[in-house]
Scaffold this active site. Sequence first.
Site, PDB file in Angstrom:
ATOM      1  N   PHE A 475       0.810  -1.230   0.000  1.00 41.34           N
ATOM      2  CA  PHE A 475       0.000   0.000   0.000  1.00 41.34           C
ATOM      3  C   PHE A 475       0.840   1.276   0.000  1.00 41.34           C
ATOM      4  CE2 PHE A 475      -2.396  -3.104   2.797  1.00 41.34           C
ATOM      5  CZ  PHE A 475      -3.103  -3.673   1.746  1.00 41.34           C
ATOM      6  N   HIS A 476       1.894   1.314  -0.832  1.00 38.59           N
ATOM      7  CA  HIS A 476       2.736   2.503  -0.945  1.00 38.59           C
ATOM      8  C   HIS A 476       2.910   2.922  -2.406  1.00 38.59           C
ATOM      9  CE1 HIS A 476       4.751   1.003   3.031  1.00 38.59           C
ATOM     10  NE2 HIS A 476       3.612   1.624   3.264  1.00 38.59           N
ATOM     11  N   PRO A 477       1.829   3.147  -3.164  1.00 39.46           N
ATOM     12  CA  PRO A 477       1.994   3.544  -4.564  1.00 39.46           C
ATOM     13  C   PRO A 477       2.612   4.936  -4.664  1.00 39.46           C
ATOM     14  CG  PRO A 477      -0.302   3.761  -3.905  1.00 39.46           C
ATOM     15  CD  PRO A 477       0.414   3.080  -2.770  1.00 39.46           C
TER      16      PRO A 477
END
Length: 538
Positions: A475-477
């Site tokens: 969850f780190h785009p």
Amino acid sequence: MTMHNDLPQSFDFIVVGAGSAGCVLANRLSADGRFRVCLIEAGSSDRTPRIKIPAGTLTLYKSRRFAYQFFSTPQEHLANRRIHVPRGKALGGSTTLNSMIYIRGDRTDYDHWQALGCTGWGWDSVLPEFRDLEHCHRHLDPAFHGFRGELDVTTPRDVNPLSRSFVQAGVSAGLPENSDFNGAQLEGVGIYDVTQRDGYRLSAYRAFVHPILNRPNFTMIADAQVRNLVLEAEVARGIVIVQGGETRLLRAEREIVLCAGAIGSPQILMASGIGRSEDLIAAGISPVHHLPGVGQNLQDHLDGLVTVRSTDHRTLGFSGRSLPAVLKSPLKFLFGRKGWLTTNYVEAGGFARTPLACDSVPDIQFHFVPGYRSPRGRLFEWGHGIAIHTCVLRPKSRGSIRLATDGSNRPVIDFSFASEPRDLEVLCEGIRYARRILEQAAFDGTRGTEIAPGKDVVSDGQILDYLRQSAATVFHPAGTCRMGVDEDAVVTPRLKLRGIEGLRIADASIMPTLISGNTSAPSMMIGAKAARMILEDA
């Protein structure tokens, strides 16, 4: 939909997106009272215990009310699986559903940006912004930490004993104990600092926007979806929003700043005709400004899981033996901010170098969970266990965001995970490292059966096959509106969109390369630095 016939509302600055960067930016722009600032957010109120209480984060990732339920395209190198990509949809953006971990990354991440031509983005330039935002509640080195900012940074209120066992095991496995991941050194294992206040989640909205709602020059508009930007002669003049089924035009006298994140910001640009012309035409959008870098350069931390069953009822889990603790947890939280409800589920973790690390900087990160993580993707499983998530900090693979060709303008997310084989090779080494930590004596009273990958999965080929079937995003785009000085860059080092006046971008999408760690704090820094640049130019 109908368009309001009233004259459009006018502001000096319009900020799109009330997440990590947008909340900081709106706060700083409105602080001296000279400018009228409007902050737009597509999500709605954050007033729910599910957001406020740290343990509620587990219920939010699949919530349609509080999270966009995005899915990637089938990932060719991950068994053609569609990867779940939830993003926050409330005041505070993804800081309403993240794990509240405060990590800045390694100093070399930012020095690398500077080396790429992004003047003013080296470590020595960004560190003052981090310090200015931080209200550190620990006695740490003031050379690295701030103590007067709005963002409370502290240790978890009631650390699970197994989280401390992880730290002991990591030290036994050869890693240094690190009491401050945001100090002089990133490498090591320890208890993560979190963004909480009095035991409650402190989102970007609660830290930076809620306290300023009464500023006379500040306007907050929630539940408003941005349809497109209004461009006049290559100048951004306003935005069209949809709110309550009605369409409104908001005008910006000075600048519009997109802070909608690595998915939202390129989506808004493309919906407005800014991007790669052939992609826009395929989506039914008339190109207004050909900027081929929009939506390209998508990066994320690829994550793999080692999960172990256990009979140790001290771990977070539902069983007959843990039932008393579960039933007492609301009272313990209410009267002392203690117990199960205080957990962010990843209280401990760390950073390490695998044999594939090319320099002295960690290439993997651990997130330890003192509970059983279901390999089936379920939020809750009966029983107990422990787990270690391991992610690749510096991925080589690059993906993209495009618009759907069905006329919906929805984002089509293709991470292209593992398109560079080295990413999976690093993750394979990370799985071996996680197993080595779990084998240490600190877990002798807890260790049970390894469920995933499973005790029979031992060779490189077997671990790689397991990762192809199970690896996912952490969850780190980032990176989809890349900052740079070359022709393919989307924004300049001053965060101005190339070729369009009056428009900047300030969020994780501007990162040229992904930082080594969780992205919330770096996004806040980007918002603060953007505000400083805008006010200097104004």
